[in-house]
Design an enzyme around this catalytic site. Sequence first.
Site, PDB file in Angstrom:
ATOM      1  CG  PHE A  11      -1.961  -0.946   1.346  1.00 57.75           C
ATOM      2  CD1 PHE A  11      -3.167  -0.731   0.709  1.00 57.75           C
ATOM      3  CD2 PHE A  11      -1.795  -2.111   2.086  1.00 57.75           C
ATOM      4  CE1 PHE A  11      -4.196  -1.659   0.788  1.00 57.75           C
ATOM      5  CE2 PHE A  11      -2.809  -3.047   2.172  1.00 57.75           C
ATOM      6  CZ  PHE A  11      -4.007  -2.822   1.526  1.00 57.75           C
ATOM      7  CE1 TYR A  19      -1.243   7.583  -6.340  1.00 56.54           C
ATOM      8  CE2 TYR A  19      -3.243   7.968  -7.603  1.00 56.54           C
ATOM      9  CZ  TYR A  19      -2.571   7.277  -6.614  1.00 56.54           C
ATOM     10  OH  TYR A  19      -3.209   6.302  -5.901  1.00 56.54           O
ATOM     11  N   GLY A  30      -6.821  18.519 -13.440  1.00 54.72           N
ATOM     12  CA  GLY A  30      -6.583  17.076 -13.514  1.00 54.72           C
ATOM     13  C   GLY A  30      -7.763  16.203 -13.140  1.00 54.72           C
ATOM     14  CG  ASP A  31     -10.774  16.719 -10.174  1.00 58.28           C
ATOM     15  OD1 ASP A  31     -10.030  15.816  -9.741  1.00 58.28           O
ATOM     16  OD2 ASP A  31     -11.304  17.572  -9.435  1.00 58.28           O
TER      17      ASP A  31
HETATM   18  N1  UFG Z   1     -14.128  17.569  -4.674  1.00 58.67           N
HETATM   19  C1  UFG Z   1     -14.751  18.785  -4.480  1.00 58.67           C
HETATM   20  N2  UFG Z   1     -14.397  19.511  -3.384  1.00 58.67           N
HETATM   21  C2  UFG Z   1     -13.471  19.109  -2.480  1.00 58.67           C
HETATM   22  C3  UFG Z   1     -12.842  17.842  -2.680  1.00 58.67           C
HETATM   23  C4  UFG Z   1     -13.192  17.100  -3.791  1.00 58.67           C
HETATM   24  O1  UFG Z   1     -15.576  19.205  -5.264  1.00 58.67           O
HETATM   25  O2  UFG Z   1     -13.193  19.836  -1.522  1.00 58.67           O
HETATM   26  C5  UFG Z   1     -14.498  16.749  -5.831  1.00 58.67           C
HETATM   27  C6  UFG Z   1     -13.327  16.456  -6.747  1.00 58.67           C
HETATM   28  O3  UFG Z   1     -13.177  17.479  -7.699  1.00 58.67           O
HETATM   29  C7  UFG Z   1     -13.746  15.128  -7.354  1.00 58.67           C
HETATM   30  C8  UFG Z   1     -14.575  14.459  -6.254  1.00 58.67           C
HETATM   31  O4  UFG Z   1     -14.948  15.515  -5.366  1.00 58.67           O
HETATM   32  O5  UFG Z   1     -14.568  15.332  -8.451  1.00 58.67           O
HETATM   33  C9  UFG Z   1     -13.801  13.422  -5.475  1.00 58.67           C
HETATM   34  O6  UFG Z   1     -12.559  13.996  -5.081  1.00 58.67           O
HETATM   35  P1  UFG Z   1     -11.523  13.263  -4.132  1.00 58.67           P
HETATM   36  O7  UFG Z   1     -10.376  14.191  -3.957  1.00 58.67           O
HETATM   37  O8  UFG Z   1     -12.230  12.759  -2.927  1.00 58.67           O
HETATM   38  O9  UFG Z   1     -11.095  11.987  -4.961  1.00 58.67           O
HETATM   39  P2  UFG Z   1     -10.478  11.892  -6.433  1.00 58.67           P
HETATM   40  O10 UFG Z   1     -11.537  11.291  -7.300  1.00 58.67           O
HETATM   41  O11 UFG Z   1      -9.880  13.145  -6.896  1.00 58.67           O
HETATM   42  O12 UFG Z   1      -9.241  10.948  -6.170  1.00 58.67           O
HETATM   43  C10 UFG Z   1      -9.351   9.603  -5.829  1.00 58.67           C
HETATM   44  C11 UFG Z   1      -8.154   9.201  -4.988  1.00 58.67           C
HETATM   45  C12 UFG Z   1      -6.892   9.384  -5.781  1.00 58.67           C
HETATM   46  C13 UFG Z   1      -6.999   8.617  -7.062  1.00 58.67           C
HETATM   47  C14 UFG Z   1      -8.239   8.973  -7.802  1.00 58.67           C
HETATM   48  C15 UFG Z   1      -8.418   8.076  -8.967  1.00 58.67           C
HETATM   49  O13 UFG Z   1      -8.114   9.964  -3.815  1.00 58.67           O
HETATM   50  O14 UFG Z   1      -5.800   8.923  -5.047  1.00 58.67           O
HETATM   51  O15 UFG Z   1      -9.384   8.847  -6.979  1.00 58.67           O
HETATM   52  O16 UFG Z   1      -8.905   8.780 -10.020  1.00 58.67           O
HETATM   53  F1  UFG Z   1      -5.946   8.882  -7.871  1.00 58.67           F
END
Ligand code: UFG
Length: 327
Positions: A72, A140, A282-283
């Site tokens: 992990f 990443y 990057g989203d």
């Molecule tokens: N988001 C918001 N506001 C916030 C935080 C997140 O709108 O304060 C949104 C993000 O833009 C995204 C969604 O909520 O659309 C989920 O965001 P997270 O940060 O919780 O998770 P991610 O999808 O960005 O990332 C997760 C893992 C990463 C991994 C990724 C795979 O945390 O490690 O999924 O795509 F790389």
Amino acid sequence: MRILVTGGAGYIGSHTVRQLIAGGHEVVVYDSLELGHRQAVPADRLVVGDLRDIDHVDQLLVAHRIEAVVHFAAYAAVGESVAHPAKYYTNNLLYPLQLLDRCRRNGVQKFVFSSTAATYGVPEVVPITETTRQLPVNPYGATKLAFERALADYADAYPFGFCALRYFNAAGAAADGSIGEDHTPETHLIPIVIQAATGKRPHVEIFGTDYPTPDGTCVRDYVHVDDLAAAHILALDKLAPGMKLAYNVGIGRGYSVREVIRTAEDVTGLKVPVKEGPRRAGDPPSLVASADKLRAELGWAPQYDTLKAILETAWRWHKAHPNGYDG
Ligand code: UFG
């Protein structure tokens, strides 16, 4: 089985460690405690150490006659990986390559690897299957994919088998509220929403409301951390030398940021203050897994199949530990 779990005191690691121990395995947790939490694992299983100290790891492989490694330990913040790729290439690729080679030299034949949906980049089609082209869009995802490739080459050449589990969005906490999600700083949506509901932060900022999704906000596949953990156990049971396994781990259903906020209000009974903001770099708009392969081949059957059920466990953890492990 005698198993070394790197990063086993972290969020997903600690839930997996608990299930491995319950299943009767001999578990050694190796964690630097930089991001992991001492309280998240039984004290008698924990060895504090850093992956860069590969000779220390080697000693553990030998001393405990380790048969399988569940790896992990990694950094997992997409934005940070863009700003500091060296940190990601070193910790998520260089050190794991050293670990892999010590496994080879010490006869460890089974390896389960924490991979990620981020290896797919911005998929052209959702749901994402395991054969969807892997084209990461950030360091990443690139480091995780590179390590998947190394595992495959090792499995072709040596008596070695691996399973890469490509996680979608891990969420929730152990049903008894004893272990859960505690990151500093917190970047993940669900804990942030709970913090906003309980007044720990002024609001949750929605990162983008103009995506090509039903309500304009990003869609993600949230999978309960214990269901995610269970996939590791199933993978270990199945693994044998020569196997090259890769599975998506998600529920197969996507929820938008607005749906997460609404469901959190429903579960907590509290109002979540919201601020609409710009997109986060990057989203991808939508990441939803097809987990059909995991269900069919390993018999994976998630216990939590709705966002509400997942959020209820996150809420229980938060109420019991409002300041995380150190509170
Ligand atoms: N988001 C918001 N506001 C916030 C935080 C997140 O709108 O304060 C949104 C993000 O833009 C995204 C969604 O909520 O659309 C989920 O965001 P997270 O940060 O919780 O998770 P991610 O999808 O960005 O990332 C997760 C893992 C990463 C991994 C990724 C795979 O945390 O490690 O999924 O795509 F790389």
